[in-house]
Design a protein around this motif. Structure first.
Motif, PDB file in Angstrom:
ATOM      1  N   LEU A 103      25.846 -67.009 -30.239  1.00  0.00           N
ATOM      2  CA  LEU A 103      26.567 -67.362 -31.625  1.00  0.00           C
ATOM      3  C   LEU A 103      27.128 -69.072 -32.366  1.00  0.00           C
ATOM      4  O   LEU A 103      26.745 -68.835 -33.200  1.00  0.00           O
ATOM      5  CB  LEU A 103      28.360 -66.302 -31.374  1.00  0.00           C
ATOM      6  CG  LEU A 103      28.836 -66.684 -32.333  1.00  0.00           C
ATOM      7  CD1 LEU A 103      28.727 -65.666 -34.168  1.00  0.00           C
ATOM      8  CD2 LEU A 103      30.603 -65.950 -32.282  1.00  0.00           C
ATOM      9  N   ASP A 104      27.070 -69.991 -31.204  1.00  0.00           N
ATOM     10  CA  ASP A 104      27.358 -71.203 -31.858  1.00  0.00           C
ATOM     11  C   ASP A 104      25.820 -71.288 -32.673  1.00  0.00           C
ATOM     12  O   ASP A 104      26.342 -72.419 -33.426  1.00  0.00           O
ATOM     13  CB  ASP A 104      27.219 -71.778 -30.597  1.00  0.00           C
ATOM     14  CG  ASP A 104      28.588 -71.417 -29.592  1.00  0.00           C
ATOM     15  OD1 ASP A 104      29.399 -71.076 -30.496  1.00  0.00           O
ATOM     16  OD2 ASP A 104      28.833 -72.261 -29.032  1.00  0.00           O
ATOM     17  N   SER A 105      24.816 -71.016 -32.012  1.00  0.00           N
ATOM     18  CA  SER A 105      23.106 -71.802 -32.736  1.00  0.00           C
ATOM     19  C   SER A 105      23.525 -70.704 -34.266  1.00  0.00           C
ATOM     20  O   SER A 105      23.106 -71.234 -35.084  1.00  0.00           O
ATOM     21  CB  SER A 105      22.262 -70.571 -32.313  1.00  0.00           C
ATOM     22  OG  SER A 105      20.941 -71.035 -32.988  1.00  0.00           O
ATOM     23  N   LEU A 106      23.750 -69.418 -34.496  1.00  0.00           N
ATOM     24  CA  LEU A 106      24.151 -69.157 -35.251  1.00  0.00           C
ATOM     25  C   LEU A 106      24.967 -69.571 -36.725  1.00  0.00           C
ATOM     26  O   LEU A 106      24.791 -70.483 -37.306  1.00  0.00           O
ATOM     27  CB  LEU A 106      24.191 -67.588 -35.409  1.00  0.00           C
ATOM     28  CG  LEU A 106      24.186 -66.705 -36.674  1.00  0.00           C
ATOM     29  CD1 LEU A 106      22.667 -66.251 -37.610  1.00  0.00           C
ATOM     30  CD2 LEU A 106      25.176 -65.437 -36.232  1.00  0.00           C
ATOM     31  N   ASP A 107      26.152 -70.085 -35.840  1.00  0.00           N
ATOM     32  CA  ASP A 107      27.176 -70.597 -36.883  1.00  0.00           C
ATOM     33  C   ASP A 107      26.310 -72.458 -37.780  1.00  0.00           C
ATOM     34  O   ASP A 107      26.833 -72.725 -38.463  1.00  0.00           O
ATOM     35  CB  ASP A 107      28.279 -70.894 -35.933  1.00  0.00           C
ATOM     36  CG  ASP A 107      29.586 -72.217 -36.546  1.00  0.00           C
ATOM     37  OD1 ASP A 107      28.918 -71.487 -37.411  1.00  0.00           O
ATOM     38  OD2 ASP A 107      30.344 -72.807 -35.999  1.00  0.00           O
ATOM     39  N   GLN A 108      25.038 -73.320 -36.492  1.00  0.00           N
ATOM     40  CA  GLN A 108      25.044 -74.354 -36.612  1.00  0.00           C
ATOM     41  C   GLN A 108      24.311 -74.103 -38.119  1.00  0.00           C
ATOM     42  O   GLN A 108      24.108 -75.220 -38.725  1.00  0.00           O
ATOM     43  CB  GLN A 108      24.591 -74.921 -35.484  1.00  0.00           C
ATOM     44  CG  GLN A 108      25.582 -75.387 -34.188  1.00  0.00           C
ATOM     45  CD  GLN A 108      24.981 -75.771 -32.696  1.00  0.00           C
ATOM     46  OE1 GLN A 108      23.832 -75.924 -33.463  1.00  0.00           O
ATOM     47  NE2 GLN A 108      25.497 -75.827 -32.044  1.00  0.00           N
ATOM     48  N   VAL A 109      23.319 -72.920 -37.693  1.00  0.00           N
ATOM     49  CA  VAL A 109      22.434 -72.843 -38.748  1.00  0.00           C
ATOM     50  C   VAL A 109      22.721 -72.806 -40.395  1.00  0.00           C
ATOM     51  O   VAL A 109      23.239 -73.331 -41.503  1.00  0.00           O
ATOM     52  CB  VAL A 109      21.871 -72.386 -38.609  1.00  0.00           C
ATOM     53  CG1 VAL A 109      20.239 -71.927 -39.525  1.00  0.00           C
ATOM     54  CG2 VAL A 109      20.611 -72.143 -37.102  1.00  0.00           C
ATOM     55  N   GLY A 110      24.679 -72.383 -40.416  1.00  0.00           N
ATOM     56  CA  GLY A 110      24.844 -71.623 -41.351  1.00  0.00           C
ATOM     57  C   GLY A 110      25.912 -73.325 -41.608  1.00  0.00           C
ATOM     58  O   GLY A 110      25.850 -72.990 -42.775  1.00  0.00           O
ATOM     59  N   GLU A 111      25.890 -73.240 -41.199  1.00  0.00           N
ATOM     60  CA  GLU A 111      26.461 -75.442 -41.385  1.00  0.00           C
ATOM     61  C   GLU A 111      25.445 -75.657 -42.036  1.00  0.00           C
ATOM     62  O   GLU A 111      25.783 -76.824 -42.863  1.00  0.00           O
ATOM     63  CB  GLU A 111      27.269 -76.061 -40.078  1.00  0.00           C
ATOM     64  CG  GLU A 111      27.623 -77.255 -40.511  1.00  0.00           C
ATOM     65  CD  GLU A 111      28.031 -77.527 -41.130  1.00  0.00           C
ATOM     66  OE1 GLU A 111      28.730 -78.138 -42.688  1.00  0.00           O
ATOM     67  OE2 GLU A 111      29.971 -76.619 -41.801  1.00  0.00           O
ATOM     68  N   ARG A 135      28.739 -68.120 -43.712  1.00  0.00           N
ATOM     69  CA  ARG A 135      29.606 -68.918 -43.438  1.00  0.00           C
ATOM     70  C   ARG A 135      30.988 -68.110 -42.427  1.00  0.00           C
ATOM     71  O   ARG A 135      31.435 -68.321 -41.408  1.00  0.00           O
ATOM     72  CB  ARG A 135      30.503 -69.927 -43.521  1.00  0.00           C
ATOM     73  CG  ARG A 135      28.846 -71.209 -43.908  1.00  0.00           C
ATOM     74  CD  ARG A 135      28.491 -71.506 -42.325  1.00  0.00           C
ATOM     75  NE  ARG A 135      29.692 -72.613 -41.878  1.00  0.00           N
ATOM     76  CZ  ARG A 135      30.027 -72.896 -40.715  1.00  0.00           C
ATOM     77  NH1 ARG A 135      29.304 -72.196 -39.765  1.00  0.00           N
ATOM     78  NH2 ARG A 135      30.694 -73.883 -40.553  1.00  0.00           N
ATOM     79  N   LEU A 136      31.668 -68.018 -43.574  1.00  0.00           N
ATOM     80  CA  LEU A 136      33.344 -67.008 -43.606  1.00  0.00           C
ATOM     81  C   LEU A 136      32.963 -65.773 -42.328  1.00  0.00           C
ATOM     82  O   LEU A 136      34.049 -66.438 -41.231  1.00  0.00           O
ATOM     83  CB  LEU A 136      33.290 -66.451 -44.492  1.00  0.00           C
ATOM     84  CG  LEU A 136      34.354 -68.081 -45.925  1.00  0.00           C
ATOM     85  CD1 LEU A 136      34.954 -66.688 -46.508  1.00  0.00           C
ATOM     86  CD2 LEU A 136      35.185 -69.153 -44.845  1.00  0.00           C
ATOM     87  N   GLU A 137      31.819 -65.356 -42.422  1.00  0.00           N
ATOM     88  CA  GLU A 137      32.563 -64.070 -41.284  1.00  0.00           C
ATOM     89  C   GLU A 137      31.949 -64.548 -39.968  1.00  0.00           C
ATOM     90  O   GLU A 137      32.377 -64.277 -38.979  1.00  0.00           O
ATOM     91  CB  GLU A 137      30.714 -62.850 -41.785  1.00  0.00           C
ATOM     92  CG  GLU A 137      31.509 -62.447 -43.032  1.00  0.00           C
ATOM     93  CD  GLU A 137      32.533 -61.637 -43.083  1.00  0.00           C
ATOM     94  OE1 GLU A 137      32.839 -61.197 -41.565  1.00  0.00           O
ATOM     95  OE2 GLU A 137      33.265 -61.071 -43.975  1.00  0.00           O
ATOM     96  N   ILE A 138      30.725 -65.893 -40.148  1.00  0.00           N
ATOM     97  CA  ILE A 138      30.392 -65.897 -38.666  1.00  0.00           C
ATOM     98  C   ILE A 138      31.345 -67.318 -37.964  1.00  0.00           C
ATOM     99  O   ILE A 138      31.667 -66.631 -36.908  1.00  0.00           O
ATOM    100  CB  ILE A 138      29.027 -67.145 -38.409  1.00  0.00           C
ATOM    101  CG1 ILE A 138      27.764 -66.507 -39.300  1.00  0.00           C
ATOM    102  CG2 ILE A 138      29.302 -68.008 -37.064  1.00  0.00           C
ATOM    103  CD1 ILE A 138      26.531 -67.610 -39.699  1.00  0.00           C
ATOM    104  N   ALA A 139      32.351 -67.613 -38.286  1.00  0.00           N
ATOM    105  CA  ALA A 139      33.064 -68.266 -37.912  1.00  0.00           C
ATOM    106  C   ALA A 139      34.042 -67.523 -37.583  1.00  0.00           C
ATOM    107  O   ALA A 139      34.799 -67.440 -36.689  1.00  0.00           O
ATOM    108  CB  ALA A 139      34.371 -68.969 -39.479  1.00  0.00           C
ATOM    109  N   ALA A 140      34.571 -66.138 -38.475  1.00  0.00           N
ATOM    110  CA  ALA A 140      35.634 -65.403 -37.910  1.00  0.00           C
ATOM    111  C   ALA A 140      35.382 -64.880 -36.548  1.00  0.00           C
ATOM    112  O   ALA A 140      36.314 -64.472 -35.118  1.00  0.00           O
ATOM    113  CB  ALA A 140      36.209 -64.529 -39.224  1.00  0.00           C
TER     114      ALA A 140
END
Length: 146
Positions: A103-111, A135-140
């Protein structure tokens, strides 16, 4: 604890739109066992489905847009690959730390894709919106699982 609080409500999508739902039984038993109740398990599944739908929307916008820089297209493809990895981890993982890593990896790519959109001169508004929603969904989901 792995599931510290309830997830925010998921915005419903039109019927027949996007990928098929992830079956409850497809989640790893560790995740299922640590959910406070079936409602929370459903919320996690729905949140992940929303992430997949948003990424699909971004990929579609990349293909149909004349205003999608190559860097953005590459990051959207990477988002799709990382979401597949997260899905697999949710089905097979041995521990919650592995899921948080994906999930952190997905979030980094989203950023990174958001940064690429900010730096690009022209990005199709539909593409930009799909990326922002992802990005909002990943962050939530990340906030809920951390």
């Amino acid at each position: 604890m792995f599931w510290p609080r309830a997830l925010p409500a998921v915005t419903p999508r039109p019927a027949g739109f996007g990928l098929p739902a992830v079956a409850q039984s497809s989640l790893h038993p560790f995740i299922a066992a640590h959910c406070q109740d079936i409602m929370q398990l459903n919320q996690v599944r729905e949140r992940f489905e929303q992430i997949e739908l948003c990424i699909d929307d971004a990929a579609l916008a990349c293909r149909s847009s004349g205003y999608a820089p190559q860097e953005v297209k590459e990051y959207v493809g990477e988002l799709d690959r990382r979401s597949d990895q997260l899905k697999h981890a949710m089905q097979q993982a041995q521990d919650p730390a592995t899921i948080r890593e994906y999930l952190d990896s997905l979030d980094q790519v989203g950023e990174r894709v958001m940064e690429a959109c900010r730096n690009a001169r022209h990005v199709d508004p539909q593409l930009r919106t799909a990326i922002q929603e992802a990005r909002l969904e990943i962050a939530a989901l990340k906030r809920a699982l951390h």
